[in-house]
Write a protein that holds these residues in place. Structure first.
Motif, PDB file in Angstrom:
ATOM      1  N   GLY A 190       0.705  -1.333   0.008  1.00  0.00           N
ATOM      2  CA  GLY A 190       0.041  -0.031  -0.165  1.00  0.00           C
ATOM      3  C   GLY A 190       0.836   1.466   0.032  1.00  0.00           C
ATOM      4  N   GLY A 191       2.108   1.124  -0.414  1.00  0.00           N
ATOM      5  CA  GLY A 191       2.908   2.361  -0.571  1.00  0.00           C
ATOM      6  C   GLY A 191       3.928   2.578   0.709  1.00  0.00           C
ATOM      7  N   ALA A 192       3.746   1.720   1.758  1.00  0.00           N
ATOM      8  CA  ALA A 192       4.361   1.931   2.979  1.00  0.00           C
ATOM      9  C   ALA A 192       5.608   1.254   2.824  1.00  0.00           C
ATOM     10  N   ALA A 193       6.593   1.408   3.626  1.00  0.00           N
ATOM     11  CA  ALA A 193       7.998   0.602   3.891  1.00  0.00           C
ATOM     12  C   ALA A 193       7.847  -0.570   4.312  1.00  0.00           C
ATOM     13  N   LEU A 194       8.121  -1.692   3.699  1.00  0.00           N
ATOM     14  CA  LEU A 194       8.143  -3.308   3.766  1.00  0.00           C
ATOM     15  C   LEU A 194       9.056  -3.393   4.730  1.00  0.00           C
ATOM     16  N   LEU A 195       8.536  -4.108   5.803  1.00  0.00           N
ATOM     17  CA  LEU A 195       9.187  -4.573   7.040  1.00  0.00           C
ATOM     18  C   LEU A 195       9.480  -6.223   6.899  1.00  0.00           C
ATOM     19  N   GLY A 196       8.603  -6.828   6.114  1.00  0.00           N
ATOM     20  CA  GLY A 196       8.586  -8.152   5.938  1.00  0.00           C
ATOM     21  C   GLY A 196       7.574  -9.002   5.615  1.00  0.00           C
ATOM     22  N   VAL A 197       7.703 -10.256   5.199  1.00  0.00           N
ATOM     23  CA  VAL A 197       6.523 -11.074   4.516  1.00  0.00           C
ATOM     24  C   VAL A 197       6.534 -12.314   5.417  1.00  0.00           C
ATOM     25  N   TYR A 198       5.429 -12.714   6.051  1.00  0.00           N
ATOM     26  CA  TYR A 198       5.317 -14.088   6.804  1.00  0.00           C
ATOM     27  C   TYR A 198       4.490 -14.848   5.779  1.00  0.00           C
ATOM     28  N   GLY A 199       4.660 -16.082   5.857  1.00  0.00           N
ATOM     29  CA  GLY A 199       3.958 -17.174   5.305  1.00  0.00           C
ATOM     30  C   GLY A 199       3.192 -17.889   6.203  1.00  0.00           C
ATOM     31  N   LEU A 200       1.871 -18.144   5.941  1.00  0.00           N
ATOM     32  CA  LEU A 200       1.202 -18.927   6.810  1.00  0.00           C
ATOM     33  C   LEU A 200       0.422 -20.051   6.103  1.00  0.00           C
ATOM     34  N   ILE A 201       0.528 -21.296   6.738  1.00  0.00           N
ATOM     35  CA  ILE A 201      -0.287 -22.652   6.341  1.00  0.00           C
ATOM     36  C   ILE A 201      -1.098 -22.820   7.683  1.00  0.00           C
ATOM     37  N   THR A 202      -2.342 -23.027   7.546  1.00  0.00           N
ATOM     38  CA  THR A 202      -3.447 -23.220   8.393  1.00  0.00           C
ATOM     39  C   THR A 202      -3.434 -24.608   8.648  1.00  0.00           C
ATOM     40  N   ALA A 203      -4.273 -24.664   9.700  1.00  0.00           N
ATOM     41  CA  ALA A 203      -4.467 -26.118  10.096  1.00  0.00           C
ATOM     42  C   ALA A 203      -5.143 -27.046   8.963  1.00  0.00           C
ATOM     43  N   ASP A 204      -5.997 -26.367   8.364  1.00  0.00           N
ATOM     44  CA  ASP A 204      -6.806 -27.198   7.359  1.00  0.00           C
ATOM     45  C   ASP A 204      -6.262 -26.700   5.857  1.00  0.00           C
ATOM     46  N   LEU A 205      -4.661 -26.410   5.996  1.00  0.00           N
ATOM     47  CA  LEU A 205      -3.900 -26.548   4.786  1.00  0.00           C
ATOM     48  C   LEU A 205      -4.150 -25.169   3.675  1.00  0.00           C
ATOM     49  N   GLN A 206      -4.517 -24.037   4.177  1.00  0.00           N
ATOM     50  CA  GLN A 206      -4.885 -23.065   3.238  1.00  0.00           C
ATOM     51  C   GLN A 206      -3.443 -22.254   3.451  1.00  0.00           C
ATOM     52  N   THR A 207      -3.242 -21.462   2.396  1.00  0.00           N
ATOM     53  CA  THR A 207      -1.714 -20.890   2.273  1.00  0.00           C
ATOM     54  C   THR A 207      -2.291 -19.400   2.082  1.00  0.00           C
ATOM     55  N   TYR A 208      -1.320 -18.512   2.839  1.00  0.00           N
ATOM     56  CA  TYR A 208      -1.655 -17.205   3.176  1.00  0.00           C
ATOM     57  C   TYR A 208      -0.271 -16.364   3.261  1.00  0.00           C
ATOM     58  N   ALA A 209      -0.061 -15.588   2.437  1.00  0.00           N
ATOM     59  CA  ALA A 209       1.107 -14.463   2.615  1.00  0.00           C
ATOM     60  C   ALA A 209       0.718 -13.242   3.616  1.00  0.00           C
ATOM     61  N   ILE A 210       1.404 -12.769   4.540  1.00  0.00           N
ATOM     62  CA  ILE A 210       1.257 -11.622   5.437  1.00  0.00           C
ATOM     63  C   ILE A 210       2.044 -10.422   5.164  1.00  0.00           C
ATOM     64  N   THR A 211       1.755  -9.505   4.682  1.00  0.00           N
ATOM     65  CA  THR A 211       2.716  -8.177   4.672  1.00  0.00           C
ATOM     66  C   THR A 211       2.713  -7.246   5.761  1.00  0.00           C
ATOM     67  N   VAL A 212       3.756  -7.067   6.132  1.00  0.00           N
ATOM     68  CA  VAL A 212       4.134  -6.220   7.458  1.00  0.00           C
ATOM     69  C   VAL A 212       4.843  -5.155   6.920  1.00  0.00           C
ATOM     70  N   VAL A 213       4.515  -3.875   7.545  1.00  0.00           N
ATOM     71  CA  VAL A 213       5.010  -2.713   6.815  1.00  0.00           C
ATOM     72  C   VAL A 213       5.332  -1.778   8.118  1.00  0.00           C
ATOM     73  N   GLN A 214       6.200  -0.860   7.871  1.00  0.00           N
ATOM     74  CA  GLN A 214       6.424   0.268   8.889  1.00  0.00           C
ATOM     75  C   GLN A 214       5.167   1.152   9.185  1.00  0.00           C
ATOM     76  N   ASN A 215       4.889   1.075  10.605  1.00  0.00           N
ATOM     77  CA  ASN A 215       3.662   1.844  10.999  1.00  0.00           C
ATOM     78  C   ASN A 215       4.053   3.227  11.407  1.00  0.00           C
TER      79      ASN A 215
END
Length: 164
Positions: A120-145
């Protein structure tokens, strides 16, 4: 599930773990932590340089950090689902070993969380990967607040497409 407890725009409650050295280009299991968020228990799987850090999923969500090109995957071996963070990149690339692991596994699902960065135009701090208990896959973007003294903020929670 963890993806339902996180809020875009809210401070990130996810742990930031430093990279762990010492991977030998093979599967390992290092530094896994059991965490809680609200009533949810999940496993935090750290990145291991030159390693395929792997953990028994154990029926809970598994989150890993920090993705810049590495692969996150779930696979079944010996009747057990395992989640891993596969190191990639010059001098630390475990893709050949990962291909050997996949050849002996079933139910393999893999993705690159860094393919789904949305700052969203903010400074990237990092990216998490998530695999849920029911095997769904997600990317979680974390930025400078910028509002809360520069702490981490969740910018996006994106349903990730699997690699082909």
């Amino acid at each position: 599930m963890l993806e339902n407890l996180l809020r875009v725009g809210a401070p990130s409650p996810l742990p930031v773990t430093p990279d762990s050295n010492g991977g030998a280009g093979t599967v390992c299991s290092r530094g896994v932590q059991i965490e809680t968020l609200g009533a949810a228990t999940y496993k935090h799987l750290p990145f291991v340089v030159n390693g395929i850090n792997s953990v028994d999923q154990g029926g809970v969500d598994v989150v890993s950090y920090n993705f810049s090109g590495c692969i996150m995957a779930v696979y079944k071996v010996g009747g057990v689902f395992r989640v891993c963070h596969v190191s990639t990149g010059p001098g630390q690339d475990c893709k050949d070993e990962w291909n050997r692991v996949k050849a002996g596994a079933t139910s393999v699902f893999e993705f690159k969380p860094s393919d789904f960065v949305e700052t969203g135009g903010a400074a990237l701090l990092g990216v998490y990967g998530l695999i849920t208990a029911d095997l769904q896959t997600y990317a979680i973007t974390v930025v400078q607040n910028a509002v809360q003294n520069g702490g981490p903020k969740v910018a996006a929670i994106t349903k990730a497409r699997l690699l082909r």
